[in-house]
Scaffold this motif. Structure first.
Motif, PDB file in Angstrom:
ATOM      1  N   VAL A 177      61.124  89.545   0.458  1.00  0.00           N
ATOM      2  CA  VAL A 177      61.916  90.730   0.138  1.00  0.00           C
ATOM      3  C   VAL A 177      61.001  91.950   0.244  1.00  0.00           C
ATOM      4  N   THR A 178      61.274  92.825   1.205  1.00  0.00           N
ATOM      5  CA  THR A 178      60.420  93.992   1.429  1.00  0.00           C
ATOM      6  C   THR A 178      61.006  95.282   0.877  1.00  0.00           C
ATOM      7  N   LYS A 179      62.300  95.290   0.531  1.00  0.00           N
ATOM      8  CA  LYS A 179      62.905  96.477  -0.081  1.00  0.00           C
ATOM      9  C   LYS A 179      64.200  96.041  -0.757  1.00  0.00           C
ATOM     10  N   ARG A 180      64.488  96.623  -1.913  1.00  0.00           N
ATOM     11  CA  ARG A 180      65.751  96.321  -2.596  1.00  0.00           C
ATOM     12  C   ARG A 180      66.132  97.508  -3.471  1.00  0.00           C
ATOM     13  N   PHE A 181      67.394  97.895  -3.367  1.00  0.00           N
ATOM     14  CA  PHE A 181      67.976  98.932  -4.211  1.00  0.00           C
ATOM     15  C   PHE A 181      69.353  98.435  -4.629  1.00  0.00           C
ATOM     16  N   ASN A 182      69.755  98.733  -5.852  1.00  0.00           N
ATOM     17  CA  ASN A 182      70.925  98.047  -6.388  1.00  0.00           C
ATOM     18  C   ASN A 182      71.755  98.971  -7.272  1.00  0.00           C
ATOM     19  N   ALA A 183      72.998  99.231  -6.838  1.00  0.00           N
ATOM     20  CA  ALA A 183      73.940  99.980  -7.664  1.00  0.00           C
ATOM     21  C   ALA A 183      75.080  99.080  -8.131  1.00  0.00           C
ATOM     22  N   THR A 184      74.889  97.755  -8.063  1.00  0.00           N
ATOM     23  CA  THR A 184      75.908  96.793  -8.475  1.00  0.00           C
ATOM     24  C   THR A 184      75.349  95.940  -9.610  1.00  0.00           C
ATOM     25  N   GLN A 185      76.119  94.904 -10.003  1.00  0.00           N
ATOM     26  CA  GLN A 185      75.692  94.019 -11.081  1.00  0.00           C
ATOM     27  C   GLN A 185      74.966  92.780 -10.580  1.00  0.00           C
ATOM     28  N   ILE A 186      74.870  92.600  -9.274  1.00  0.00           N
ATOM     29  CA  ILE A 186      74.235  91.401  -8.742  1.00  0.00           C
ATOM     30  C   ILE A 186      72.746  91.413  -9.051  1.00  0.00           C
ATOM     31  N   HIS A 187      72.173  90.228  -9.274  1.00  0.00           N
ATOM     32  CA  HIS A 187      70.732  90.083  -9.473  1.00  0.00           C
ATOM     33  C   HIS A 187      70.109  89.700  -8.140  1.00  0.00           C
ATOM     34  N   GLY A 229      80.188  83.345 -11.259  1.00  0.00           N
ATOM     35  CA  GLY A 229      81.534  83.595 -10.786  1.00  0.00           C
ATOM     36  C   GLY A 229      81.742  84.953 -10.143  1.00  0.00           C
ATOM     37  N   SER A 230      80.764  85.855 -10.233  1.00  0.00           N
ATOM     38  CA  SER A 230      80.905  87.167  -9.598  1.00  0.00           C
ATOM     39  C   SER A 230      80.844  87.004  -8.081  1.00  0.00           C
ATOM     40  N   ARG A 231      81.664  87.804  -7.384  1.00  0.00           N
ATOM     41  CA  ARG A 231      81.803  87.656  -5.935  1.00  0.00           C
ATOM     42  C   ARG A 231      81.493  88.974  -5.228  1.00  0.00           C
ATOM     43  N   TYR A 232      80.890  88.861  -4.055  1.00  0.00           N
ATOM     44  CA  TYR A 232      80.429  90.025  -3.310  1.00  0.00           C
ATOM     45  C   TYR A 232      80.709  89.851  -1.822  1.00  0.00           C
ATOM     46  N   PHE A 233      80.825  90.993  -1.149  1.00  0.00           N
ATOM     47  CA  PHE A 233      80.953  90.997   0.306  1.00  0.00           C
ATOM     48  C   PHE A 233      79.702  91.645   0.875  1.00  0.00           C
ATOM     49  N   GLN A 253      82.396 109.415  -5.948  1.00  0.00           N
ATOM     50  CA  GLN A 253      81.604 108.188  -5.863  1.00  0.00           C
ATOM     51  C   GLN A 253      82.097 107.313  -4.722  1.00  0.00           C
ATOM     52  N   GLY A 254      81.155 106.871  -3.908  1.00  0.00           N
ATOM     53  CA  GLY A 254      81.476 105.944  -2.839  1.00  0.00           C
ATOM     54  C   GLY A 254      81.494 104.516  -3.354  1.00  0.00           C
ATOM     55  N   VAL A 255      81.570 103.568  -2.440  1.00  0.00           N
ATOM     56  CA  VAL A 255      81.506 102.153  -2.812  1.00  0.00           C
ATOM     57  C   VAL A 255      80.121 101.866  -3.389  1.00  0.00           C
ATOM     58  N   PRO A 256      80.045 101.238  -4.581  1.00  0.00           N
ATOM     59  CA  PRO A 256      78.722 100.882  -5.124  1.00  0.00           C
ATOM     60  C   PRO A 256      78.132  99.708  -4.318  1.00  0.00           C
ATOM     61  N   PHE A 257      77.008  99.934  -3.720  1.00  0.00           N
ATOM     62  CA  PHE A 257      76.368  98.936  -2.864  1.00  0.00           C
ATOM     63  C   PHE A 257      75.027  98.486  -3.438  1.00  0.00           C
ATOM     64  N   PHE A 258      74.616  97.284  -3.047  1.00  0.00           N
ATOM     65  CA  PHE A 258      73.204  96.909  -3.137  1.00  0.00           C
ATOM     66  C   PHE A 258      72.663  96.847  -1.722  1.00  0.00           C
ATOM     67  N   PHE A 259      71.376  97.097  -1.605  1.00  0.00           N
ATOM     68  CA  PHE A 259      70.696  97.096  -0.303  1.00  0.00           C
ATOM     69  C   PHE A 259      69.482  96.180  -0.409  1.00  0.00           C
ATOM     70  N   LEU A 260      69.355  95.270   0.541  1.00  0.00           N
ATOM     71  CA  LEU A 260      68.264  94.293   0.529  1.00  0.00           C
ATOM     72  C   LEU A 260      67.681  94.215   1.926  1.00  0.00           C
ATOM     73  N   ARG A 261      66.350  94.146   2.005  1.00  0.00           N
ATOM     74  CA  ARG A 261      65.685  93.988   3.299  1.00  0.00           C
ATOM     75  C   ARG A 261      64.660  92.874   3.210  1.00  0.00           C
ATOM     76  N   ILE A 262      64.635  92.010   4.220  1.00  0.00           N
ATOM     77  CA  ILE A 262      63.675  90.904   4.248  1.00  0.00           C
ATOM     78  C   ILE A 262      62.988  90.855   5.605  1.00  0.00           C
ATOM     79  N   ASP A 263      61.867  90.117   5.653  1.00  0.00           N
ATOM     80  CA  ASP A 263      61.234  89.854   6.935  1.00  0.00           C
ATOM     81  C   ASP A 263      61.608  88.457   7.417  1.00  0.00           C
ATOM     82  N   LYS A 264      61.044  88.041   8.544  1.00  0.00           N
ATOM     83  CA  LYS A 264      61.435  86.758   9.131  1.00  0.00           C
ATOM     84  C   LYS A 264      61.013  85.578   8.288  1.00  0.00           C
ATOM     85  N   ALA A 265      60.046  85.769   7.403  1.00  0.00           N
ATOM     86  CA  ALA A 265      59.618  84.694   6.502  1.00  0.00           C
ATOM     87  C   ALA A 265      60.444  84.660   5.219  1.00  0.00           C
ATOM     88  N   GLY A 266      61.378  85.590   5.068  1.00  0.00           N
ATOM     89  CA  GLY A 266      62.215  85.621   3.873  1.00  0.00           C
ATOM     90  C   GLY A 266      61.660  86.458   2.742  1.00  0.00           C
TER      91      GLY A 266
END
Length: 481
Positions: free
Chosen positions: A345-355, A388-392, A330-343
């Protein structure tokens, strides 16, 4: 100067009805004929000063209210309301609207109030029930399917490994190898066509003609990816169908989109899942699991290095890194988010606990927004959620295909993030003093769901609490003092 005429028909009629009088009874009270009162109510006679004063004396009304003309404002409001897409068919013409304002002002006021309530209720429902509404979208069904599998589909990984290790997929020429495989094994030819030949598409698979058309607007990496996607639909089709069937997507989407659009919503959700699973397969073919895992660990998850190593794009690497969840490797569990210039959300995938935000309006404190000011540069950021959860996070813009003058600077931005305890494995975080609390930027999901007070970036009042308002004090925003 010529004196203006005062037409007060609707107000006079309203006053008479409030007093429960007939036209004849009002005429007697004012010392007029019933016929004259009828003409006044239908704006066929203007109101004289004498009659106006008599109205004021007999009925105790303010004469200024009787002659106040709010017709133009009401007419403009009515015309604006009728532009709402909720009203179908031909709109009333200006003469009809003026007649309504003149002869049925109470009805017009009721309609304006009803529409105002409808808009307010729609906005409130969208905000208060965001999660419920989101469940009816194909994108939400895709997100839930991937999240339920921890962003990892081992059956597709194994199929991709078989293709990736076969002799005909040369690592230094994946485009030629994929093109040859489609031709030799499936009788499908590939043709690159001018943008003008497919002005609104980047790829088209004509199954009847057994041909795949790729737009010249695609760069090399994306041409390769599109061929791998087609291969996924063909050689991974049975596995993809089994994943969808086991996920009971039709039931989920149909229930979420209950009503007349339920079947359509379910069909779209299945189609969207098939597309995203074929994309998953394509990424696994171009970046075989064991190879990308080993290279990611050795390079400290250096995205540019991985893109160069596998001949893919920055965004494709980010997406692939969010899928490294194989048991024992298992690699680092990541979330992936993509947005356009207006903000949005055009794509999101999540292997973490963040909402993650499901619609537009993700937290403006996220540097995924800021990186539009620095195109092509990686912007790292440490963030802390209200719980209180923290992410990089690693943020950067990515470019889209340019198909013409109107699509220039068609950038998106992506964020790849992990829980802060994994950040030491990433080369981007190693020079930061990880014990420094000031590294953390306090964020939320979005303003409507964020409980943080005294946030200078707040754009909406939160739904679940009332921020303090003091008329004697101005806070950082207009939403609290």
């Amino acid at each position: 100067m010529k004196a203006s005429k005062n037409f007060v028909g609707p107000r006079l009629r309203q006053l008479r009805r409030e007093r429960k009088q007939t036209q004849a009874e009002m005429a007697r009270a004012l010392g007029l004929s019933a016929a004259y009162v009828n003409l006044l109510e239908n704006n066929q006679r203007s109101l004289s000063v004498q009659v106006l004063m008599r109205l004021s004396d007999v009925y105790g009304v303010d004469w200024r209210e009787m002659v106040a003309d709010d017709g133009p404002t009401r007419l403009a409001d009515l015309r604006a309301v009728l532009q709402d897409p909720v009203f179908t068919g031909d709109a009333p013409d200006l003469q009809e609207l003026r007649a309504a304002v003149d002869h049925a002002p109470a009805l017009v006021d009721a309609m304006l109030a009803l529409h105002k309530s409808y808009r307010a209720l729609s906005e409130r429902a969208l905000a208060a029930n965001e999660a419920d509404l989101a469940e009816s979208t194909p994108e939400a069904v895709v997100h839930d399917l991937f999240r339920a599998h921890r962003n990892h589909f081992d059956v597709l990984e194994r199929l991709a490994d078989d293709i990736g290790l076969s002799a005909d997929l040369e690592p230094d020429n994946p485009y030629g190898a994929l093109k040859q495989r489609l031709d030799h094994r499936h009788g499908i030819s590939v043709e690159v066509v001018p943008v003008a030949a497919m002005p609104n598409a980047l790829r088209y698979w004509d199954q009847n003609e057994a041909r795949v058309f790729l737009s010249q607007g695609l760069d090399y990496q994306n041409r390769v990816f599109q061929l791998a996607h087609i291969l996924g639909l063909i050689e991974g089709g049975s596995a993809i169908d089994a994943i969808i069937a086991n996920g009971r997507l039709g039931v989920h989407a149909g229930a979420a989109g209950a009503g007349r659009s339920g079947a359509r919503s379910g069909g779209r959700a299945v189609a969207r899942c098939r597309v995203e699973l074929a994309n998953y397969f394509a990424a696994a073919v171009l970046m075989p699991y064991e190879n990308v895992y080993a290279e990611a660990e050795a390079s400290g998850y250096d995205i540019d290095h991985l893109a160069a190593r596998f001949g893919v794009s920055f965004e494709q690497v980010c997406h692939r890194l969010s899928t490294l969840s194989r048991d024992g490797r298992q690699g680092v569990p990541f979330f992936f988010l993509r947005i356009d210039k207006a903000g949005n959300v055009t794509k999101r995938f999540n292997a973490t606990q963040i909402h993650l935000a499901q619609y537009g309006g993700a937290c403006p404190r996220l540097d995924i927004h800021t990186c539009f000011r620095q195109p092509g540069r990686i912007v790292p950021q440490f963030v802390e959620m209200p719980d209180g959860s923290r992410y990089f996070t690693v943020n950067r813009t990515v470019d889209r295909p340019v198909l013409g003058r109107q699509s220039q600077d068609n950038r998106l931005a992506v964020a790849l993030g992990c829980a802060v305890e994994h950040s030491e494995r990433l080369t981007y975080a190693r020079h930061f003093p990880l014990g420094d609390r000031e590294l953390m930027t306090p964020i939320g999901i979005n303003c409507r769901l964020c409980p943080r007070q005294h946030c200078s970036q707040r754009a909406y009042q939160p739904l679940h609490l009332d921020l303090p308002i003091d008329v004697h004090r101005r806070g950082e925003t207009r939403f609290e003092s």
